[in-house]
Design an enzyme around this catalytic site. Structure first.
Site, PDB file in Angstrom:
ATOM      1  N   GLU A 295       0.812  -1.212   0.000  1.00  0.00           N
ATOM      2  CA  GLU A 295       0.000   0.000   0.000  1.00  0.00           C
ATOM      3  C   GLU A 295       0.847   1.264   0.000  1.00  0.00           C
ATOM      4  O   GLU A 295       1.981   1.271   0.467  1.00  0.00           O
ATOM      5  CB  GLU A 295      -0.993  -0.017   1.159  1.00  0.00           C
ATOM      6  CG  GLU A 295      -0.381   0.005   2.537  1.00  0.00           C
ATOM      7  CD  GLU A 295      -1.449   0.052   3.647  1.00  0.00           C
ATOM      8  OE1 GLU A 295      -1.948  -1.030   4.013  1.00  0.00           O
ATOM      9  OE2 GLU A 295      -1.760   1.146   4.127  1.00  0.00           O
TER      10      GLU A 295
ATOM     11  N   CYS B  80       3.438   8.648   0.387  1.00  0.00           N
ATOM     12  CA  CYS B  80       4.094   7.787   1.362  1.00  0.00           C
ATOM     13  C   CYS B  80       4.202   6.403   0.739  1.00  0.00           C
ATOM     14  O   CYS B  80       3.193   5.787   0.407  1.00  0.00           O
ATOM     15  CB  CYS B  80       3.247   7.745   2.637  1.00  0.00           C
ATOM     16  SG  CYS B  80       3.826   6.549   3.841  1.00  0.00           S
TER      17      CYS B  80
ATOM     18  N   CYS C 106       7.500  -6.549   7.089  1.00  0.00           N
ATOM     19  CA  CYS C 106       8.629  -5.961   7.803  1.00  0.00           C
ATOM     20  C   CYS C 106       9.052  -6.930   8.900  1.00  0.00           C
ATOM     21  O   CYS C 106       8.226  -7.658   9.445  1.00  0.00           O
ATOM     22  CB  CYS C 106       8.180  -4.634   8.423  1.00  0.00           C
ATOM     23  SG  CYS C 106       9.481  -3.761   9.318  1.00  0.00           S
TER      24      CYS C 106
ATOM     25  N   CYS D 223       8.112  -3.762  15.619  1.00  0.00           N
ATOM     26  CA  CYS D 223       7.626  -2.702  16.530  1.00  0.00           C
ATOM     27  C   CYS D 223       6.218  -3.071  17.011  1.00  0.00           C
ATOM     28  O   CYS D 223       5.369  -3.476  16.228  1.00  0.00           O
ATOM     29  CB  CYS D 223       7.620  -1.347  15.831  1.00  0.00           C
ATOM     30  SG  CYS D 223       9.272  -0.818  15.356  1.00  0.00           S
TER      31      CYS D 223
ATOM     32  N   CYS E 186       2.809  -1.565  15.504  1.00  0.00           N
ATOM     33  CA  CYS E 186       2.729  -1.414  14.049  1.00  0.00           C
ATOM     34  C   CYS E 186       2.072  -2.625  13.380  1.00  0.00           C
ATOM     35  O   CYS E 186       2.423  -3.770  13.657  1.00  0.00           O
ATOM     36  CB  CYS E 186       4.131  -1.217  13.482  1.00  0.00           C
ATOM     37  SG  CYS E 186       4.158  -0.990  11.709  1.00  0.00           S
TER      38      CYS E 186
ATOM     39  N   CYS F 165      -0.441   2.526   9.206  1.00  0.00           N
ATOM     40  CA  CYS F 165       0.265   1.880   8.091  1.00  0.00           C
ATOM     41  C   CYS F 165       0.065   0.380   8.140  1.00  0.00           C
ATOM     42  O   CYS F 165       0.124  -0.230   9.181  1.00  0.00           O
ATOM     43  CB  CYS F 165       1.760   2.163   8.039  1.00  0.00           C
ATOM     44  SG  CYS F 165       2.535   2.904   9.412  1.00  0.00           S
TER      45      CYS F 165
HETATM   46  N1  SAH Z   1      10.341   1.307   9.407  1.00  0.00           N
HETATM   47  C1  SAH Z   1      10.426   2.722   9.323  1.00  0.00           C
HETATM   48  C2  SAH Z   1       9.393   3.365   8.421  1.00  0.00           C
HETATM   49  C3  SAH Z   1       7.975   2.864   8.441  1.00  0.00           C
HETATM   50  S1  SAH Z   1       6.952   3.259   9.797  1.00  0.00           S
HETATM   51  C4  SAH Z   1      10.401   3.336  10.725  1.00  0.00           C
HETATM   52  O1  SAH Z   1      10.282   2.595  11.677  1.00  0.00           O
HETATM   53  O2  SAH Z   1      10.557   4.548  10.855  1.00  0.00           O
HETATM   54  C5  SAH Z   1       6.667   4.995   9.775  1.00  0.00           C
HETATM   55  C6  SAH Z   1       6.394   5.576  11.143  1.00  0.00           C
HETATM   56  O3  SAH Z   1       5.089   5.208  11.614  1.00  0.00           O
HETATM   57  C7  SAH Z   1       7.358   5.105  12.208  1.00  0.00           C
HETATM   58  O4  SAH Z   1       7.722   6.165  13.045  1.00  0.00           O
HETATM   59  C8  SAH Z   1       6.522   4.085  12.962  1.00  0.00           C
HETATM   60  O5  SAH Z   1       7.041   3.826  14.236  1.00  0.00           O
HETATM   61  C9  SAH Z   1       5.165   4.739  12.944  1.00  0.00           C
HETATM   62  N2  SAH Z   1       4.020   3.854  13.202  1.00  0.00           N
HETATM   63  C10 SAH Z   1       3.827   2.584  12.804  1.00  0.00           C
HETATM   64  N3  SAH Z   1       2.646   2.108  13.222  1.00  0.00           N
HETATM   65  C11 SAH Z   1       2.064   3.103  13.908  1.00  0.00           C
HETATM   66  C12 SAH Z   1       0.838   3.229  14.613  1.00  0.00           C
HETATM   67  N4  SAH Z   1      -0.013   2.220  14.670  1.00  0.00           N
HETATM   68  N5  SAH Z   1       0.568   4.411  15.216  1.00  0.00           N
HETATM   69  C13 SAH Z   1       1.443   5.445  15.131  1.00  0.00           C
HETATM   70  N6  SAH Z   1       2.604   5.386  14.503  1.00  0.00           N
HETATM   71  C14 SAH Z   1       2.936   4.222  13.900  1.00  0.00           C
END
Ligand code: SAH
Length: 350
Positions: free
Chosen positions: A95, A108, A115, A119, A122, A336
């Site tokens: 996406e 974006c 991935c 985290c 996420c 995301c």
């Molecule tokens: N892997 C990279 C880029 C993708 S995520 C990174 O970690 O930066 C892009 C951003 O969205 C990151 O800061 C991530 O921690 C945040 N993110 C992911 N899922 C989220 C959620 N459910 N709520 C808020 N931020 C989120």
């Protein structure tokens, strides 16, 4: 990597020249082909009428083109944000998002299918990593969105699914191609790469002589809290990550962005804000506060509006540059990876 060797749309000009030489063609054919792919954005040899029929045939046998397909587009009624679901040549889906701002349109993009960073909050990482995206697959997300929406794209953020620093070579090649004047020519200053903090890769990126913005996903003011939210924090300490960021600034002169997703009752205390400002003291940076977008697989919750405001005020008191990220497209599958995940769950249960 075999896929990359055969992916003609990911090739740089010197690589294309080598292909032309192998096919017994003149080197200037490489430029013509590159312009078809990246300037006219035509991904069908039939239409490339300044190339001979014989060459077009040879290319289509040796380097068949499999453009990505649009599976679904969702448009927000609130702010016009659009989420795109694409199917890649091998059937995987990814996406991307188009956000419209006063200062221009931002896309974006995803950098991987899935991935492996894990985290906790996420959605993109729940099923692990399937594979890396090729440079052309990152470019195509932008090309197709521009074509379908009819909107000019001026900014790119690599903040979709995936960890760009875990797909380093392809991402760097993509960065060169997307900012190339023979292609779509998006200014490097309008490109942001977001990483959860792969220290050696941040240092390597600092050496690439690119003018892109580095965004670091911080999400916590100390190692203990960061480890709770992000497994990568067990590999690299905050000190190591921030040292790498400082190095990035020294080498590029680009102001750093720190992302901080506020998770209710976890990292949103006044004490956290205070500790965070201590951590960032003296750094030329900007902090983006992101209210966490809760996913159903975890029981994290969003911080209250007031808590978010107070967190911001506290940081400002210590002289930190900070904004609360506007939530775009909150009426279409929010966080995301959620659109892709829901799509996959639905098709799997069919
Ligand atoms: N892997 C990279 C880029 C993708 S995520 C990174 O970690 O930066 C892009 C951003 O969205 C990151 O800061 C991530 O921690 C945040 N993110 C992911 N899922 C989220 C959620 N459910 N709520 C808020 N931020 C989120």
């Amino acid at each position: 990597m075999k896929e990359l060797e055969l992916d003609i749309k990911s090739m740089t000009m010197p690589q294309l020249k080598a292909v032309m030489e192998e096919l017994g063609e003149k080197p200037f054919r490489a430029k013509q082909l590159y312009e078809w792919f990246h300037q006219k954005r035509v991904w069908n040899y039939e239409e490339m009428t300044n190339l001979s029929k014989g060459l077009r045939e040879q290319l289509s046998v040796k380097y068949p083109l499999k453009p990505i397909e649009v599976v679904q587009v969702q448009t927000s009624k609130i702010d016009g944000t659009q989420k795109y679901l694409f199917r890649l040549g091998d059937g995987n889906v990814i996406e991307s998002v188009l956000m419209k701002y006063k200062h221009g349109n931002s896309v974006c993009i995803s950098s991987q299918v899935g991935c492996r960073m894990g985290c906790r909050f996420c959605a993109s990482t729940l099923d692990g990593l399937t594979r890396n995206l090729l440079p052309s697959e990152m470019l195509e997300q932008i090309y197709r969105i521009q074509e379908i929406s009819g909107e000019r794209v001026s900014n790119i953020v690599i903040m979709g699914t995936g960890e760009p620093m875990d797909n380093y070579d392809n991402v760097v090649q993509f960065l060169h191609m997307v900012s190339d004047e023979l292609g779509i020519c998006i200014s490097q200053r309008n490109i942001t790469v977001s990483t959860c903090g792969l220290v050696p890769r941040i240092r390597q990126l600092a050496e690439e002589q690119l003018q892109i913005t580095l965004a670091l996903s911080l999400h916590a003011p100390n190692d203990e809290k960061r480890q709770e939210l992000m497994p990568i924090a067990r590999k690299y300490t905050l000190e190591e990550v921030l040292d790498a960021c400082r190095y990035y600034f020294e080498k590029t002169g680009r102001r750093l962005t720190f992302e901080y997703s506020l998770v209710g009752g976890v990292n949103d205390f006044q004490e956290d804000a205070k500790q965070l400002s201590g951590l960032l003291k003296g750094l030329n940076c900007h902090v983006n506060l992101i209210p966490v977008n809760p996913i159903k697989e975890r029981n994290y919750r969003k911080s209250n509006r007031e808590v978010i405001e107070n967190f911001k005020i506290k940081l400002e008191k210590y002289g930190i540059n900070v904004t609360i990220r506007r939530e775009m497209g909150s009426d279409i599958d929010g966080a995301c990876g959620q659109l892709r995940k829901r799509y996959m769950e639905e098709t799997e249960s069919e």
